[in-house]
Design a protein around this motif. Structure first.
Motif, PDB file in Angstrom:
ATOM      1  N   ASP A 160      -2.605 -32.114  49.100  1.00 10.05           N
ATOM      2  CA  ASP A 160      -3.737 -32.841  48.512  1.00 10.05           C
ATOM      3  C   ASP A 160      -5.009 -32.491  49.275  1.00 10.05           C
ATOM      4  N   VAL A 161      -5.767 -31.551  48.721  1.00 10.99           N
ATOM      5  CA  VAL A 161      -6.980 -31.052  49.361  1.00 10.99           C
ATOM      6  C   VAL A 161      -8.161 -31.274  48.429  1.00 10.99           C
ATOM      7  N   ALA A 162      -9.246 -31.810  48.954  1.00 11.49           N
ATOM      8  CA  ALA A 162     -10.508 -31.887  48.213  1.00 11.49           C
ATOM      9  C   ALA A 162     -11.242 -30.577  48.448  1.00 11.49           C
ATOM     10  N   ALA A 163     -11.437 -29.802  47.387  1.00 14.66           N
ATOM     11  CA  ALA A 163     -12.000 -28.461  47.512  1.00 14.66           C
ATOM     12  C   ALA A 163     -13.470 -28.453  47.102  1.00 14.66           C
ATOM     13  N   ALA A 164     -14.325 -27.945  47.984  1.00 12.74           N
ATOM     14  CA  ALA A 164     -15.754 -27.783  47.705  1.00 12.74           C
ATOM     15  C   ALA A 164     -16.067 -26.295  47.802  1.00 12.74           C
ATOM     16  N   PRO A 165     -15.801 -25.541  46.742  1.00  7.74           N
ATOM     17  CA  PRO A 165     -15.805 -24.081  46.840  1.00  7.74           C
ATOM     18  C   PRO A 165     -17.163 -23.418  46.935  1.00  7.74           C
ATOM     19  N   SER A 166     -18.195 -23.982  46.290  1.00 12.47           N
ATOM     20  CA  SER A 166     -19.481 -23.293  46.211  1.00 12.47           C
ATOM     21  C   SER A 166     -20.540 -24.277  45.748  1.00 12.47           C
ATOM     22  N   LEU A 167     -21.804 -24.030  46.122  1.00 10.99           N
ATOM     23  CA  LEU A 167     -22.894 -24.881  45.664  1.00 10.99           C
ATOM     24  C   LEU A 167     -23.085 -24.803  44.160  1.00 10.99           C
ATOM     25  N   SER A 168     -22.596 -23.723  43.546  1.00 16.45           N
ATOM     26  CA  SER A 168     -22.757 -23.539  42.100  1.00 16.45           C
ATOM     27  C   SER A 168     -21.517 -23.937  41.306  1.00 16.45           C
ATOM     28  N   LEU A 169     -20.510 -24.462  41.980  1.00 15.70           N
ATOM     29  CA  LEU A 169     -19.275 -24.873  41.325  1.00 15.70           C
ATOM     30  C   LEU A 169     -18.994 -26.336  41.643  1.00 15.70           C
ATOM     31  N   PRO A 170     -18.232 -27.018  40.781  1.00 14.87           N
ATOM     32  CA  PRO A 170     -17.960 -28.435  41.026  1.00 14.87           C
ATOM     33  C   PRO A 170     -17.005 -28.635  42.187  1.00 14.87           C
ATOM     34  N   GLU A 171     -17.121 -29.775  42.821  1.00 14.02           N
ATOM     35  CA  GLU A 171     -16.126 -30.171  43.816  1.00 14.02           C
ATOM     36  C   GLU A 171     -14.889 -30.675  43.087  1.00 14.02           C
ATOM     37  N   LEU A 172     -13.729 -30.234  43.524  1.00 16.55           N
ATOM     38  CA  LEU A 172     -12.469 -30.661  42.919  1.00 16.55           C
ATOM     39  C   LEU A 172     -11.810 -31.649  43.859  1.00 16.55           C
ATOM     40  N   PRO A 173     -11.693 -32.915  43.456  1.00 13.49           N
ATOM     41  CA  PRO A 173     -11.262 -33.958  44.394  1.00 13.49           C
ATOM     42  C   PRO A 173      -9.801 -33.912  44.794  1.00 13.49           C
ATOM     43  N   SER A 174      -8.947 -33.272  43.994  1.00 13.93           N
ATOM     44  CA  SER A 174      -7.521 -33.272  44.307  1.00 13.93           C
ATOM     45  C   SER A 174      -6.893 -31.949  43.894  1.00 13.93           C
ATOM     46  N   THR A 175      -6.611 -31.095  44.876  1.00 10.57           N
ATOM     47  CA  THR A 175      -5.962 -29.821  44.600  1.00 10.57           C
ATOM     48  C   THR A 175      -4.757 -29.636  45.513  1.00 10.57           C
ATOM     49  N   ILE A 176      -3.847 -28.763  45.072  1.00  6.79           N
ATOM     50  CA  ILE A 176      -2.715 -28.341  45.893  1.00  6.79           C
ATOM     51  C   ILE A 176      -3.058 -26.976  46.468  1.00  6.79           C
ATOM     52  N   GLN A 177      -3.089 -26.890  47.785  1.00  2.00           N
ATOM     53  CA  GLN A 177      -3.306 -25.597  48.436  1.00  2.00           C
ATOM     54  C   GLN A 177      -1.947 -24.932  48.617  1.00  2.00           C
ATOM     55  N   HIS A 178      -1.825 -23.671  48.159  1.00  2.00           N
ATOM     56  CA  HIS A 178      -0.527 -23.011  48.164  1.00  2.00           C
ATOM     57  C   HIS A 178      -0.688 -21.520  48.434  1.00  2.00           C
ATOM     58  N   SER A 179       0.436 -20.822  48.534  1.00  2.00           N
ATOM     59  CA  SER A 179       0.396 -19.388  48.863  1.00  2.00           C
ATOM     60  C   SER A 179       0.933 -18.493  47.751  1.00  2.00           C
ATOM     61  N   ALA A 180       1.189 -19.046  46.562  1.00  2.00           N
ATOM     62  CA  ALA A 180       1.628 -18.216  45.422  1.00  2.00           C
ATOM     63  C   ALA A 180       0.412 -17.448  44.903  1.00  2.00           C
ATOM     64  N   THR A 181       0.422 -16.136  45.037  1.00  4.22           N
ATOM     65  CA  THR A 181      -0.765 -15.327  44.776  1.00  4.22           C
ATOM     66  C   THR A 181      -1.309 -15.495  43.362  1.00  4.22           C
ATOM     67  N   VAL A 182      -2.618 -15.751  43.272  1.00  6.40           N
ATOM     68  CA  VAL A 182      -3.323 -15.742  41.993  1.00  6.40           C
ATOM     69  C   VAL A 182      -4.539 -14.832  42.135  1.00  6.40           C
ATOM     70  N   ASN A 183      -4.920 -14.198  41.046  1.00  2.00           N
ATOM     71  CA  ASN A 183      -6.029 -13.250  41.018  1.00  2.00           C
ATOM     72  C   ASN A 183      -6.884 -13.507  39.791  1.00  2.00           C
ATOM     73  N   PRO A 184      -8.053 -12.840  39.668  1.00  2.00           N
ATOM     74  CA  PRO A 184      -8.855 -13.017  38.458  1.00  2.00           C
ATOM     75  C   PRO A 184      -8.004 -12.808  37.205  1.00  2.00           C
ATOM     76  N   GLY A 185      -8.103 -13.753  36.290  1.00  3.51           N
ATOM     77  CA  GLY A 185      -7.249 -13.751  35.102  1.00  3.51           C
ATOM     78  C   GLY A 185      -6.187 -14.825  35.156  1.00  3.51           C
ATOM     79  N   ASN A 186      -5.821 -15.257  36.388  1.00  3.77           N
ATOM     80  CA  ASN A 186      -4.846 -16.332  36.559  1.00  3.77           C
ATOM     81  C   ASN A 186      -5.449 -17.713  36.316  1.00  3.77           C
ATOM     82  N   SER A 187      -6.770 -17.817  36.366  1.00  4.22           N
ATOM     83  CA  SER A 187      -7.411 -19.122  36.237  1.00  4.22           C
ATOM     84  C   SER A 187      -6.943 -19.864  35.002  1.00  4.22           C
TER      85      SER A 187
END
Length: 359
Positions: A160-187
């Motif tokens: 349970d991680v609150a992610a603040a990725p960028s000033l131009s993107l929304p803050e996501l209050p509840s995310t799962i941080q994981h190591s299963a690789t994702v790349n552009p297109g996986n979104s």
């Protein structure tokens, strides 16, 4: 000069890392997880003013042909299609989108025989070290229309991680941080637990520029479910229909075909005493922003008398507003003012949010 849409793989802020994981006693074998998840994982194809873009999604209600994805996958789209398995793309329509939550719901409009869906699991029961799997359609050397669903596995690093990725993107209050690789297109694709249940919707990855690798972020299913229900009902109250970038974003100039144009915008605004605000890259017609007259080049400095310098600031105002509320917006012209409105001149307008969907 025309600003262009830029695909951003944002950096997030969490630093907790798990280096190994273990399967639960009732976890399915990886191959079975793939076989259950792949038929319900779809490729989302969006036609925009810049051409064709793609992302991923998943069918979560086969009876109603509902698909979830990320809002940034379909942002600015004029037409939407989805590919299921090796089939041809079929039309889909947008039921609702919330850029502040980075979630959207589509409906497949052409009947599909034997459509499969995935069930939601409880992300609140996910623990660090649990094995998870990401499915989606990342970019590859194959043609966009022929790519196949890709399976990667990893472990939960922090549940349970609150992610603040960028000033131009929304803050996501509840995310799962994981190591299963994702790349552009996986979104927008699903993150599955060991029972092939959806526990997250993949949205973010760390960038190489952050000097951190192997950290990926999925919006938790417990947080996403009520948002998806609202969007499926047509409630897009937080979607003004604009595409914004913060003046303070370190990547601001990258959003322009000629970075010198972005540098000139910042320099001239600074000369007018404008240091913070949100630059309008575009505003879709027949949306609250389009109806309010927003165009590329507008710089928003205040919404409802509140200074806004990041997407989080914008979302704080929108999410606290009521349906159909009229919000006063103030800002400055940049190159869009022409000879009639000098660079830096103030402007004022009203943004009327979407009302409640009809019962």
């Amino acid at each position: 000069m025309r600003a262009r849409t830029r695909i951003v793989i944002p950096a997030a802020v969490a630093v907790v890392i798990a280096t190994c994981g273990s399967a639960r006693a009732d976890d399915l074998p990886p191959k079975e997880i793939f076989e259950r998840g792949a038929p319900a994982t779809v490729q989302v194809l969006a036609t925009t003013g810049q051409g064709l873009s793609s992302g991923s999604g998943a069918v979560y209600d086969a009876g109603k042909a509902l698909v979830f994805t990320n809002a940034h996958v379909i942002e600015g789209s004029g037409a939407l299609k989805v590919r299921i398995g090796d089939g041809d793309p079929v039309p889909a329509r947008l039921l609702g989108s919330d850029p502040c939550e980075d979630l959207a719901v589509l409906e497949i409009t052409t009947p599909q025989d034997g459509l499969k869906d995935l069930e939601f699991g409880e992300s609140g029961k996910v623990e660090a070290g649990d094995v998870v799997a990401a499915l989606g359609y990342p970019r590859s050397f194959a043609d966009q229309g022929t790519t196949k669903v890709v399976f990667t596995s990893g472990v939960v690093q922090s549940p349970d991680v609150a992610a603040a990725p960028s000033l131009s993107l929304p803050e996501l209050p509840s995310t799962i941080q994981h190591s299963a690789t994702v790349n552009p297109g996986n979104s927008g694709g699903p993150l599955l637990n060991g029972n092939a249940e959806i526990v997250g919707i993949n949205s973010l990855k760390q960038t190489a520029a952050s000097n951190v690798e192997g950290q990926f972020y999925a919006i938790s299913s417990d947080h996403a479910r009520p948002v998806l229900d609202r969007l499926a009902a047509g409630d897009s109250r937080n979607n003004a229909g604009w595409n914004l970038i913060s003046l303070a974003d370190p990547a601001f100039t990258d959003y322009f075909e000629d970075p010198a144009t972005g540098e000139q915008v910042l320099s001239q605004l600074s000369g007018k005493g404008v240091e913070g605000g949100m630059f309008v890259l575009n505003a879709a017609t027949n949306t609250p922003a389009g109806k309010a007259g927003f165009v590329e080049g507008d710089v928003i400095t205040h919404i409802k008398d509140t200074p806004v310098a990041s997407m989080a600031d914008v979302c704080d105002v929108l999410q606290s507003a009521g349906p159909a509320e009229k919000l006063p917006v103030a800002g400055r012209y940049s190159y869009n003012g022409g000879t009639e409105h000098p660079f830096g001149e103030r402007w004022y307008t009203d943004l009327i949010l979407q009302g409640k969907p009809a019962a």
